[in-house]
Design a protein around this motif. Structure first.
Motif, PDB file in Angstrom:
ATOM      1  N   VAL A  54       1.016   3.823   3.622  1.00 55.34           N
ATOM      2  CA  VAL A  54      -0.406   4.162   3.799  1.00 55.34           C
ATOM      3  C   VAL A  54      -0.737   4.230   5.292  1.00 55.34           C
ATOM      4  N   ASP A  55      -0.258   3.270   6.072  1.00 55.04           N
ATOM      5  CA  ASP A  55      -0.475   3.285   7.522  1.00 55.04           C
ATOM      6  C   ASP A  55       0.117   4.546   8.155  1.00 55.04           C
ATOM      7  N   ALA A  56       1.323   4.924   7.724  1.00 55.07           N
ATOM      8  CA  ALA A  56       1.986   6.114   8.257  1.00 55.07           C
ATOM      9  C   ALA A  56       1.206   7.380   7.895  1.00 55.07           C
ATOM     10  N   LEU A  57       0.677   7.434   6.680  1.00 54.37           N
ATOM     11  CA  LEU A  57      -0.113   8.592   6.256  1.00 54.37           C
ATOM     12  C   LEU A  57      -1.350   8.752   7.132  1.00 54.37           C
ATOM     13  N   PHE A  58      -2.106   7.668   7.315  1.00 52.49           N
ATOM     14  CA  PHE A  58      -3.318   7.747   8.138  1.00 52.49           C
ATOM     15  C   PHE A  58      -2.992   8.061   9.594  1.00 52.49           C
ATOM     16  N   ALA A  59      -1.913   7.508  10.108  1.00 47.13           N
ATOM     17  CA  ALA A  59      -1.509   7.788  11.492  1.00 47.13           C
ATOM     18  C   ALA A  59      -1.140   9.256  11.658  1.00 47.13           C
ATOM     19  N   ARG A  60      -0.444   9.833  10.679  1.00 49.57           N
ATOM     20  CA  ARG A  60      -0.050  11.239  10.753  1.00 49.57           C
ATOM     21  C   ARG A  60      -1.279  12.143  10.673  1.00 49.57           C
TER      22      ARG A  60
END
Length: 90
Positions: free
Chosen positions: A29-35
């Motif tokens: 989830v963190d990676a999705l929002f960062a991307r």
């Protein structure tokens, strides 16, 4: 009454629904929002069908007024990621 859902609440719900490890799901989830943020800040529009569009919005420089003194204040240009929800299906 509506409830505020945090990022960790979302990760926990996804982990439960998918039967995944909460730590790995939180990282995903963190990676999705960062991307999404990185793409929008790079000037790209991120469209998620049926959900909405993320993009960077530029607010032009302007002259504002100090509400206490009435003196003019220069406000610099600013940029922020904005979200526009998809239209609901009829």
């Amino acid at each position: 009454m509506s409830k505020t859902v945090s990022k960790s609440d979302l990760a926990r719900a996804v982990a439960e629904e998918m039967g995944w490890n909460i730590t790995v799901t939180t990282r995903a989830v963190d990676a999705l929002f960062a991307r999404i943020k990185a793409e929008a800040e790079a000037g790209n529009s991120v469209n998620i069908a049926g959900f909405g569009r993320f993009r960077e919005k530029v607010r032009a420089a302007r002259t504002a007024r100090n509400p206490q003194t009435g003196a003019p204040v220069e406000v610099a240009e600013s940029r922020a990621v904005s979200f526009k929800p998809a239209k609901p299906k009829s």
